[in-house]
Design an enzyme around this catalytic site. Structure first.
Site, short mmCIF file in Angstrom:
data_model
loop_
_atom_site.label_atom_id
_atom_site.label_comp_id
_atom_site.label_asym_id
_atom_site.label_seq_id
_atom_site.Cartn_x
_atom_site.Cartn_y
_atom_site.Cartn_z
N ASP A 16 7.59 -40.64 -25.25
CA ASP A 16 7.84 -41.43 -24.05
C ASP A 16 6.51 -41.79 -23.40
O ASP A 16 5.50 -41.98 -24.08
CB ASP A 16 8.75 -40.65 -23.10
N HIS A 44 8.33 -42.25 -16.40
CA HIS A 44 9.59 -42.22 -17.13
C HIS A 44 9.75 -40.96 -17.97
O HIS A 44 10.80 -40.32 -17.96
CB HIS A 44 9.67 -43.46 -18.02
N SER A 79 18.51 -44.51 -20.94
CA SER A 79 17.35 -43.63 -21.08
C SER A 79 17.62 -42.27 -20.45
O SER A 79 17.05 -41.26 -20.86
CB SER A 79 16.13 -44.26 -20.41
#
Length: 542
Positions: free
Chosen positions: A118, A155, A373
């Site tokens: 990520d 994220h 996600s």
């Protein structure tokens, strides 16, 4: 005469606070229907009644903690519970998939390594050991040129928290919510592939997958989380990203991938179908769509999100997603108040008062995001729990058991409203929207069915003559065989998919839309949006 409520055990909920700063507590007091609604007046003598409910025999009131025992002794009172917060938090997410039951049985992911590919993972207190002595982010490496493995975007840390946060920064008598991930003792292998803007290249992702495979035995990497991807440009048999995840799968790593957030796309009337992204289009991996838990820990009000991408996959027509998990308005770890997502999208930030009794101001520990996600690491955490309970499980066994035990009693249709643009979307919760159903961790862990076949997601075969769709083994697609393998009899039957998972009569099966190879994707669908997924990350459903 109406029947009395039957509450077994104590009449005061176990999560009732033992103390509060002012000695007062907001509670919901349920009373026996036979007592009549005049009981609300009687309860008013004990504390302040805010509201008497019409749909249930209950009142919302504020009372002194010292008065709880006298309330409990009242024969007309059936049950007393705290006025719990009911918003889309991680503690609600874990309860919605029954992670709590797994924890009570001793399964917390300890010793299992989860590779998070990520934007990086910040070294947060919630990702430390239980005693705080060492970090459970046991390895970090950046594949972004000139950058370290920190999370400048924000994220990856949020994703890692959904997998493995232990709630260290939200645990204690002053907190109303504890934000634990699904596998709160699992180890995290941080492989950064996205820059501060959430962009990266496929080569960086491929390099990270390579590294995860190489480090598998060193860090017991049994799960790989890919909350990223790109549009489908070719068959999974040619897509290098798909080939890489297949290599990881065959090396013994359970790969979990996001379906994508293009479910609202109605280009050429596709109604969000055939919008699954790569590598979620690969028949090996577990592809995850997003549910909306609607801010409650129970499942009877959960619905499919409007933005979750639907199958079948473009070109190959693989039935995806494989299952669904909560992904809407999920609170998890904030890498830093200065990370890109926090600064450019301040609406993702939350107040400390939402989880802390004396909280004031904006939280520097947690924030809220939506998208597939966020649903993906829920499944990755579940896989870690299963592998802790039985380390001998193969990726195929993890996938098959998850899909077989997934809840299939979903309503046929759901309606969702876009939080930012107030658009309303209707979704048919069919096999191409919810796959095999809604993740149920408790059932998946306790299932012991042998899995002696490849758990390849099947192919949807369309017959234009009678406009019917059947499931066939993906082996035929991969190996070029026309024979239906024995595994297809098991894998495609109602035991796995459930008779209540409908096919979707409203789908337009035109060859130029779903089944054809001529769909032209707009230029706005580029790698740089592989995380944002068309704003659905911040623009969830109400």
């Amino acid at each position: 005469m109406a029947a009395s409520l039957a509450f077994a055990g104590p009449k005061i909920a176990s999560d009732m606070p033992a103390s509060t700063p002012d000695g007062m507590v907001e509670v919901i007091v349920q009373y026996h229907p036979v007592a009549g609604r005049n009981v609300a007046d009687e309860l008013a003598s004990v504390g302040h009644v805010h509201r008497s409910f019409r749909s249930i025999a209950a009142v919302h009131m504020t009372v002194a903690l010292s008065a709880l025992k006298s309330l409990e002794a009242n024969p007309q009172v059936a049950y007393i519970s705290p006025n719990r917060k009911t918003v889309g938090f991680l503690d609600i997410t874990t309860q919605s998939v029954f992670a709590n039951q797994a924890w009570q049985s001793g399964w917390n992911g300890a010793g299992v390594g989860v590779a998070v590919i990520d934007s990086g993972v910040a070294l947060k207190k919630d990702l430390a050991s239980e005693d705080g002595g060492h970090s459970r982010v046991v390895f970090s490496e950046s594949f972004v040129p000139g950058e370290n493995a920190d999370d400048a975007y924000g994220h990856g840390t949020h994703v890692a928290g959904i997998v493995a946060a232990n709630g260290a920064e939200s645990t204690g008598p002053n907190f109303t919510h504890t934000f634990k991930g699904v596998a709160p003792a699992a180890n995290v292998i941080n492989l950064r592939v996205l820059d501060a803007n959430g962009s990266g290249s496929e080569s960086q992702v491929l390099a990270a997958i390579d590294e995860a495979i190489a480090l598998k035995d060193t860090y017991n990497i049994r799960v790989m989380n890919l909350s990223l991807g790109h549009p489908v440009f070719e068959s999974f048999k040619l897509d290098p990203l798909c080939q890489a995840v297949e290599a990881a799968w065959k090396a013994g790593i359970t790969v979990v991938a996001a379906a994508g957030n293009m479910g609202r796309d109605n280009t050429d009337g596709i109604e969000g179908y055939a919008t699954i992204n790569s590598p979620g289009n690969d028949p090996y991996v577990i592809t995850v769509g997003a549910m909306n838990a609607n801010g409650t820990p129970w499942r009877n009000d959960d619905v499919m999100t409007s933005y979750s991408s639907k199958g079948p996959t473009l070109l190959d027509h693989i039935v995806k997603p494989d299952l669904v998990a909560p992904g809407n308005n999920v609170v998890s770890l904030l890498a830093s108040p200065k990370c890109t997502l926090a600064t450019e999208y301040p609406q993702t930030l939350i107040s400390t008062s939402t989880y802390e009794k004396s909280g004031q101001g904006v939280s520097s520990a947690y924030y809220m995001l939506s998208g597939t996600s966020m649903a993906t690491p829920v499944v990755s955490g579940a896989a870690a729990l299963m592998l802790q309970e039985d380390p001998s499980l193969t990726p195929d066994a993890v996938k098959a058991r998850m899909m077989k035990t997934a809840s299939k009693d979903l309503a046929r249709y759901s309606v969702a409203t876009d939080m930012r643009h107030t658009g309303t979307y209707s979704t048919e919760q069919n096999i191409f929207a919810v796959g095999a159903g809604y993740l149920n961790i408790e059932r998946a862990i306790t299932n012991t069915d042998p899995v002696n076949f490849q758990a390849l997601s099947p192919v949807a075969k369309y017959n234009p003559q009678n406009q019917t769709v059947t499931l066939v083994s993906a082996d035929a697609l991969i190996w070029g065989s026309t024979a239906v393998q024995a595994s297809a009899v098991i894998w495609g039957d109602s035991i796995v998919w459930g008779e209540s998972i409908v096919w979707g009569e409203s789908i337009v099966w035109g060859e130029s839309i779903v089944w054809g190879e001529s769909i032209v994707w707009g230029e706005s669908i580029v790698w740089g949006e592989s995380i944002v997924w068309g704003e659905a990350l911040y623009n969830g459903d109400k």
